[in-house]
Design a protein around this motif. Structure first.
Motif, PDB file in Angstrom:
ATOM      1  N   ASP A  49       0.837  -1.210   0.000  1.00 21.12           N
ATOM      2  CA  ASP A  49       0.000   0.000   0.000  1.00 21.12           C
ATOM      3  C   ASP A  49       0.871   1.258   0.000  1.00 21.12           C
ATOM      4  O   ASP A  49       0.356   2.370  -0.154  1.00 21.12           O
ATOM      5  CB  ASP A  49      -1.014  -0.010   1.154  1.00 21.12           C
ATOM      6  N   SER A  50       2.189   1.096   0.100  1.00 19.43           N
ATOM      7  CA  SER A  50       3.103   2.220  -0.127  1.00 19.43           C
ATOM      8  C   SER A  50       2.884   2.805  -1.520  1.00 19.43           C
ATOM      9  O   SER A  50       3.299   3.927  -1.790  1.00 19.43           O
ATOM     10  CB  SER A  50       4.557   1.764   0.029  1.00 19.43           C
ATOM     11  N   LYS A 118      -1.087  -9.502   2.694  1.00 19.58           N
ATOM     12  CA  LYS A 118      -0.368  -9.053   3.894  1.00 19.58           C
ATOM     13  C   LYS A 118      -1.281  -8.130   4.670  1.00 19.58           C
ATOM     14  O   LYS A 118      -2.018  -7.330   4.072  1.00 19.58           O
ATOM     15  CB  LYS A 118       0.931  -8.326   3.526  1.00 19.58           C
TER      16      LYS A 118
END
Ligand code: KIV
Length: 277
Positions: A49-50, A118
């Motif tokens: 999600d970076s 994740k």
């Protein structure tokens, strides 16, 4: 393996089996061309999600959506043939209860082909991890600095120092016991990362942790020098592609203004004999 045999993408169980063995190599990835470049070199890629901060200009990962993760997951999947793909569950899509987590994890796996998801959190996410794994969703856990909780952690601080070490160890043991096949340790003291690696039966994937972890991950745009808004201490720049791109674009602008580009080799002729083709 013969020279022509295609390497099969690892499954979560293959990553688990690497505990204590050859270090696991991973990077974040958000696009097809970058997936093609890294595929031969990494064991798994993380569609992290970076992506929200690196490619969409967000100031944190909190506003990242399922739609962003799915779109980038689909793009990355098209560029992979031998690495496993893990996709992040974004903030607000799994914390409410295990059912919500399953619904969104299943959607990500169905729509992107991800081999695993994740999620961030230790002991408080153990029940959810167990629920997902029992229903066919392999889970990579993420503890230490968990960027989705930045507003309650009070910034991007090192986690697990002093008395907090015991809690971090308990988080690592809880996610392993719940069935996670690996755990990301972000921004924790190296000595603690080494102790966790020695004491939990699943691979630890370090980012700002220790070379003694079972594997490492970095944000690809950080290590290539493409994301330069800030640089965490744990980032090593293996290239300066941002600077190279800036220089190339400046050269292009100069060549356009000087009418040097396009040159004769870049334009089309009208079929006059001897003229440009
Ligand atoms: O989203 C991400 O890039 C991550 C890595 C920092 C592990 O979670």
């Amino acid at each position: 393996m013969s020279a022509t045999a295609k390497k099969r993408a690892p499954m979560p169980e293959d990553i688990l089996a690497r505990k204590g063995g050859e270090p696991i190599v991973s990077l974040t990835c958000y696009t097809t061309p970058m997936a093609q470049i890294m595929d031969p070199h990494v064991d798994f890629v993380l569609v992290g999600d970076s992506v929200g901060m690196v490619l969409h200009g967000l100031t944190s990962t909190v506003a990242v959506t399922m739609e962003m993760m799915i779109l980038h997951g689909q793009a990355v999947a098209r560029g992979l043939s031998s690495a496993m793909m893990v996709v992040d569950l974004p903030f607000g899509t799994y914390e409410e209860n295990p059912e919500q987590a399953f619904r969104n994890a299943a959607r990500i796996m169905r729509e992107t082909g991800a081999g695993a998801v994740k999620l961030e959190g230790g002991r408080h996410m153990a029940e959810t991890i167990r629920f997902l794994v029992q229903r066919g969703v392999p889970v990579m856990a993420h503890i230490g600095l968990t960027p989705q909780s930045i507003n309650t952690l009070g910034g991007y601080k090192v986690q697990g120092r002093g008395a907090a070490a015991q809690a971090l160890m308990a988080d690592a043991k809880a996610v392993a016991e719940a069935g996670a096949f690996a755990v990301v340790l972000e921004k924790v003291p190296a000595s603690l990362a080494d102790r966790v690696t020695a004491e939990v039966p699943i691979p630890t994937i370090g980012i700002g942790a220790s070379a003694g972890c079972d594997g490492q991950i970095l944000v690809v745009d950080d290590m290539l020098g493409l994301f330069t808004a800030f640089k965490a201490k744990f980032v090593k720049r293996f290239a300066t592609l941002g600077e190279d791109a800036g220089a190339a674009i400046a050269d292009y602008a100069r060549a356009v203004k000087a009418r040097e580009f396009p040159g004769p080799e870049h334009v089309f002729g009208d079929a006059t004999p001897g003229g440009p083709k």
